[in-house]
Every structure is written in structure tokens, then in C-alpha cells.
Design an enzyme around this catalytic site. Structure first.
Site, PDB file in Angstrom:
ATOM      1  N   GLU A 202      -9.927  -3.491 -16.262  1.00 24.15           N
ATOM      2  CA  GLU A 202      -9.157  -2.902 -17.366  1.00 24.15           C
ATOM      3  C   GLU A 202      -7.764  -2.556 -16.841  1.00 24.15           C
ATOM      4  OE1 GLU A 202     -10.426  -2.744 -20.396  1.00 24.15           O
ATOM      5  OE2 GLU A 202     -12.395  -3.428 -19.721  1.00 24.15           O
TER       6      GLU A 202
ATOM      7  N   ASP B 175       4.388   1.761  -8.261  1.00 23.12           N
ATOM      8  CA  ASP B 175       5.743   1.215  -8.433  1.00 23.12           C
ATOM      9  C   ASP B 175       6.695   2.264  -9.006  1.00 23.12           C
ATOM     10  OD1 ASP B 175       7.680  -0.744  -8.270  1.00 23.12           O
ATOM     11  OD2 ASP B 175       7.177  -1.644 -10.209  1.00 23.12           O
TER      12      ASP B 175
ATOM     13  N   HIS C 228      10.537   6.520  -1.491  1.00 18.51           N
ATOM     14  CA  HIS C 228       9.293   6.115  -0.821  1.00 18.51           C
ATOM     15  C   HIS C 228       8.596   7.334  -0.215  1.00 18.51           C
ATOM     16  CE1 HIS C 228      10.199   2.036  -1.665  1.00 18.51           C
ATOM     17  NE2 HIS C 228      11.211   1.934  -0.822  1.00 18.51           N
TER      18      HIS C 228
ATOM     19  N   LEU D 226     -15.037   8.446   0.005  1.00 16.44           N
ATOM     20  CA  LEU D 226     -14.134   7.480  -0.645  1.00 16.44           C
ATOM     21  C   LEU D 226     -13.753   6.344   0.304  1.00 16.44           C
ATOM     22  CD1 LEU D 226     -12.186   6.771  -3.076  1.00 16.44           C
ATOM     23  CD2 LEU D 226     -10.448   8.061  -1.811  1.00 16.44           C
TER      24      LEU D 226
ATOM     25  N   SER E  24       2.157  -8.811  -9.973  1.00 17.51           N
ATOM     26  CA  SER E  24       2.964  -8.939  -8.741  1.00 17.51           C
ATOM     27  C   SER E  24       2.131  -9.387  -7.531  1.00 17.51           C
ATOM     28  CB  SER E  24       3.695  -7.631  -8.425  1.00 17.51           C
ATOM     29  OG  SER E  24       4.596  -7.307  -9.453  1.00 17.51           O
TER      30      SER E  24
ATOM     31  N   TRP F 217       8.939  -8.350   2.006  1.00 17.43           N
ATOM     32  CA  TRP F 217       9.785  -8.701   3.160  1.00 17.43           C
ATOM     33  C   TRP F 217      11.162  -9.180   2.696  1.00 17.43           C
ATOM     34  CZ3 TRP F 217       7.974  -7.048   7.631  1.00 17.43           C
ATOM     35  CH2 TRP F 217       6.593  -7.035   7.866  1.00 17.43           C
TER      36      TRP F 217
ATOM     37  N   ARG G  98      13.121  -7.730   0.779  1.00 15.00           N
ATOM     38  CA  ARG G  98      14.044  -6.607   0.540  1.00 15.00           C
ATOM     39  C   ARG G  98      15.053  -6.505   1.683  1.00 15.00           C
ATOM     40  NH1 ARG G  98      10.914  -1.855  -2.735  1.00 15.00           N
ATOM     41  NH2 ARG G  98      10.042  -3.284  -4.267  1.00 15.00           N
TER      42      ARG G  98
ATOM     43  N   ASN H 294       9.325   3.859  -6.967  1.00 17.15           N
ATOM     44  CA  ASN H 294       9.916   4.776  -5.971  1.00 17.15           C
ATOM     45  C   ASN H 294      11.438   4.653  -5.917  1.00 17.15           C
ATOM     46  OD1 ASN H 294       7.307   5.371  -5.281  1.00 17.15           O
ATOM     47  ND2 ASN H 294       7.325   4.280  -3.317  1.00 17.15           N
TER      48      ASN H 294
ATOM     49  N   ARG I  81      16.970   5.050  -1.473  1.00 17.16           N
ATOM     50  CA  ARG I  81      15.641   4.554  -1.867  1.00 17.16           C
ATOM     51  C   ARG I  81      14.541   5.079  -0.943  1.00 17.16           C
ATOM     52  NH1 ARG I  81      15.124   0.236  -5.338  1.00 17.16           N
ATOM     53  NH2 ARG I  81      13.246  -0.417  -4.230  1.00 17.16           N
TER      54      ARG I  81
ATOM     55  N   TRP J 252      13.102   6.148  -8.978  1.00 14.16           N
ATOM     56  CA  TRP J 252      12.975   7.617  -8.906  1.00 14.16           C
ATOM     57  C   TRP J 252      14.114   8.178  -8.046  1.00 14.16           C
ATOM     58  CZ3 TRP J 252      12.455  11.341  -5.157  1.00 14.16           C
ATOM     59  CH2 TRP J 252      11.922  12.581  -5.534  1.00 14.16           C
TER      60      TRP J 252
HETATM   61  C1  IPE Z   1       4.661  -4.369  -6.104  1.00 20.50           C
HETATM   62  O1  IPE Z   1       5.849  -3.748  -6.469  1.00 20.50           O
HETATM   63  C2  IPE Z   1       4.357  -4.079  -4.662  1.00 20.50           C
HETATM   64  C3  IPE Z   1       4.072  -2.687  -4.338  1.00 20.50           C
HETATM   65  C4  IPE Z   1       3.959  -1.684  -5.148  1.00 20.50           C
HETATM   66  C5  IPE Z   1       3.852  -2.449  -2.934  1.00 20.50           C
HETATM   67  P1  IPE Z   1       7.234  -4.506  -6.508  1.00 20.50           P
HETATM   68  O2  IPE Z   1       8.240  -3.529  -6.963  1.00 20.50           O
HETATM   69  O3  IPE Z   1       7.503  -5.173  -5.211  1.00 20.50           O
HETATM   70  O4  IPE Z   1       6.968  -5.618  -7.618  1.00 20.50           O
HETATM   71  P2  IPE Z   1       7.974  -6.618  -8.355  1.00 20.50           P
HETATM   72  O5  IPE Z   1       8.612  -7.454  -7.304  1.00 20.50           O
HETATM   73  O6  IPE Z   1       8.971  -5.782  -9.076  1.00 20.50           O
HETATM   74  O7  IPE Z   1       7.122  -7.386  -9.298  1.00 20.50           O
HETATM   75  C1  IPE Z   2       7.167   0.615  -4.964  1.00 21.09           C
HETATM   76  O1  IPE Z   2       8.363   1.128  -5.442  1.00 21.09           O
HETATM   77  C2  IPE Z   2       7.044   0.750  -3.477  1.00 21.09           C
HETATM   78  C3  IPE Z   2       7.105  -0.512  -2.731  1.00 21.09           C
HETATM   79  C4  IPE Z   2       7.244  -1.702  -3.245  1.00 21.09           C
HETATM   80  C5  IPE Z   2       7.000  -0.409  -1.307  1.00 21.09           C
HETATM   81  P1  IPE Z   2       9.651   0.234  -5.524  1.00 21.09           P
HETATM   82  O2  IPE Z   2      10.385   0.348  -4.224  1.00 21.09           O
HETATM   83  O3  IPE Z   2       9.341  -1.145  -5.938  1.00 21.09           O
HETATM   84  O4  IPE Z   2      10.481   0.977  -6.651  1.00 21.09           O
HETATM   85  P2  IPE Z   2      11.387   0.311  -7.771  1.00 21.09           P
HETATM   86  O5  IPE Z   2      10.527  -0.664  -8.509  1.00 21.09           O
HETATM   87  O6  IPE Z   2      12.524  -0.354  -7.077  1.00 21.09           O
HETATM   88  O7  IPE Z   2      11.801   1.460  -8.609  1.00 21.09           O
HETATM   89 MG    MG Z   3       9.208  -2.038  -7.746  1.00 24.22          MG
END
Ligand code: IPE
Ligand code: IPE
Ligand code: MG
Length: 249
Positions: free
Chosen positions: A208, A21, A38, A132, A197, A70, A72, A23, A34, A26
Site C-alpha cells: 500500500e 525525502d 540531513h 524490530l 525512485s 552518487w 549529487r 531534507n 543541505r 527543509w
Molecule cells: C530517494 O530520494 C532516495 C532517498 C531518500 C535516499 P531522492 O531525492 O534521491 O529521489 P529522486 O531522485 O528525487 O527521485
Molecule cells: C532525502 O532528502 C535524503 C537523501 C536522498 C539522502 P533529499 O536530500 O532528497 O531532499 P530534497 O528532495 O532535495 O528536498
Molecule cells: Mg529528494
């Protein structure tokens, strides 16, 4: 990078699950779209896969796209889908050479035919690899996984292959995702949020949980090593007392 944790293999997790999480944040910090976040995230993913392979971790499960993602904006979703296709086609041969077995978990039926094809091809190419075990959670939701397991079990019962009385936790477990690897020992979530999530809700029952503020594209070899040494310091009690655990060693 090889991790030197008292040279004791037993303290290494067999299975690591990661919510990658941060991206978007960042990219925001750099005034970039955005999508750039990614893309940068893929580099961090490549690194953790290499580190797990080098350290002989049995399985790594990464959350690439949740069933809730989805929701987003359409452009971000289509950017992500395009990134999945290019990443899979660019990486899978290299992974194959490193003896990595690639598998996807989640409901792939909602993906485009092109993406489904590249998912199926990457799984077929690496199916016999013994290194792996890399599981990529895509259109995955923990609740979907549990409901899906219920449906599969009910079908078995309907077909008289099983009785209700036979169902216990072990049987149920054999119908959820990741039933061919041990449950995750270590869960890592970057990006500062302390939540699951809707990731592996069944499989994380005794995992853990390690949360760090670092944004996923910044997740480095050092962060990985820090997570492993934090894990090595945990006492896993599984309901017992600390004294019992020490005495059993
Ligand atoms: C969880 O991250 C899903 C992935 C990393 C693919 P999100 O950024 O979607 O989580 P929430 O919605 O903030 O909890
Ligand atoms: C996780 O990063 C990647 C995916 C959910 C695909 P985010 O896109 O959720 O990044 P933030 O949380 O908005 O920074
Ligand atoms: Mg996120």
C-alpha cells in the site's frame, strides 16, 4: 506513542518501507545548508524507529542513500558519508539495548573502509536481537537488487545446485534483499514526490503506497499515527473481489 487502531493487531503493517525525502528542501526553506537538513532528518529517523519498536512492527526498511545519489555534488555525498559514520556509531549501541536488529541492504563495496567497518560492526553487534528488524538501504537500487539476485541464481545453476525449471517467484524472492521478512505492507514517502525512485521494485509489488507532502525532518509521531490509520482503512484484495475478502474474514 502507542497507536490505538481499534486495538486490532491485524490492521498494523508487519513491515514498513520509507523513502525519507525532503531534507534538502527543509534546509533551503530555513536558508541552511543541505547538510543541516540531513542532520535534522536523523532525528525524524530516530523517532520512526522508536515508534515502530513500541508498536511491535516486525520490520522497518529505510532508504538512506540510493545508487543514484552518487550523482549529487561531491560535497553533499561526502557530507552524507560522514553523517552515516557518526550516526551509526552514535546510535547502534542504543538500538542494541532496545533489542533492534540492524541490517544494511545495497552494494556496500563502494563505501570507504571505515564506513564498511562500521556497517559490519553494527550488524554483528545486533545479529541475535529479536525486536524490530531495521533494514537500512544504503547504495541501494531496486534494479541492482534484481540483477544481483539473477547473478546469484545463475551461479547456483552454473554450480549445478539448481535447475532452471526449479526457478519460480518464491525461489527468486529468496535471492533478493529482505527475503527474511514479509514484503512491505506499507510504503511511506515524504516530500511530496509520488515515485518509487528505484527503491524496492520487486518487494513493493503489493504494498500500500502512502505519499505525503511533509518534508522528512518534520515527520512526527502524529504523521506516523496518521499513516498507520490510513493503512488500517485499506482493503487488501490481492486480486480478489472486495466481497470475497469480506467473506473470508
Ligand atoms: C530517494 O530520494 C532516495 C532517498 C531518500 C535516499 P531522492 O531525492 O534521491 O529521489 P529522486 O531522485 O528525487 O527521485
Ligand atoms: C532525502 O532528502 C535524503 C537523501 C536522498 C539522502 P533529499 O536530500 O532528497 O531532499 P530534497 O528532495 O532535495 O528536498
Ligand atoms: Mg529528494
Amino acid at each position: 506513542m502507542n497507536i490505538d487502531i481499534e486495538n486490532n493487531d491485524k490492521l498494523l503493517p508487519r513491515h514498513i518501507a520509507v523513502v525519507m525525502d525532503g531534507n534538502g528542501r527543509w534546509a533551503n526553506k530555513r536558508h541552511l545548508p543541505r547538510a543541516a537538513g540531513h542532520k535534522a532528518g536523523v532525528n525524524a529517523t530516530r523517532k520512526i524507529v522508536e515508534n515502530c519498536a513500541k508498536n511491535k512492527i516486525q520490520a522497518l526498511t529505510i532508504f538512506a542513500f540510493s545508487s543514484e545519489n552518487w550523482n549529487r555534488p561531491e560535497t553533499e555525498v561526502s557530507n552524507l558519508m560522514a553523517l552515516f559514520i557518526t550516526t551509526i556509531s552514535g546510535e547502534v549501541k542504543k538500538l542494541h539495548k532496545k533489542n533492534v536488529r540492524v541490517e544494511f541492504i545495497g552494494d556496500r563495496s563502494r563505501f570507504s573502509e571505515k564506513l564498511q567497518n562500521s556497517i559490519n560492526e553494527s550488524e554483528a553487534l545486533t545479529v541475535n536481537n529479536t525486536g524490530l528488524h531495521l533494514n537500512i538501504a544504503a547504495n541501494y537500487g531496486g534494479r541492482w537488487d534484481v540483477v544481483n539476485a539473477c547473478k546469484l541464481l545463475m551461479t547456483e545453476i552454473q554450480n549445478n545446485n539448481r535447475t532452471i525449471e526449479e526457478i519460480d517467484e518464491g525461489v527468486f524472492d529468496s535471492f533478493v534483499s529482505l527475503n527474511d521478512v514479509p514484503a512491505p505492507d506499507l510504503f511511506i514517502r515524504t516530500g511530496g514526490e509520488q515515485r518509487i525512485s528505484n527503491f524496492l521494485i520487486w518487494q513493493l509489488a503489493y504494498t500500500e503506497l502512502y505519499f505525503i507532502d511533509t518534508l522528512w525532518p518534520d515527520f512526527s509521531d502524529e504523521h506516523f499515527a496518521a499513516a498507520l490509520s490510513w493503512f488500517a482503512g485499506r482493503q487488501r484484495r490481492f486480486g480478489k473481489t472486495g466481497k470475497q475478502v469480506v467473506e473470508e474474514k
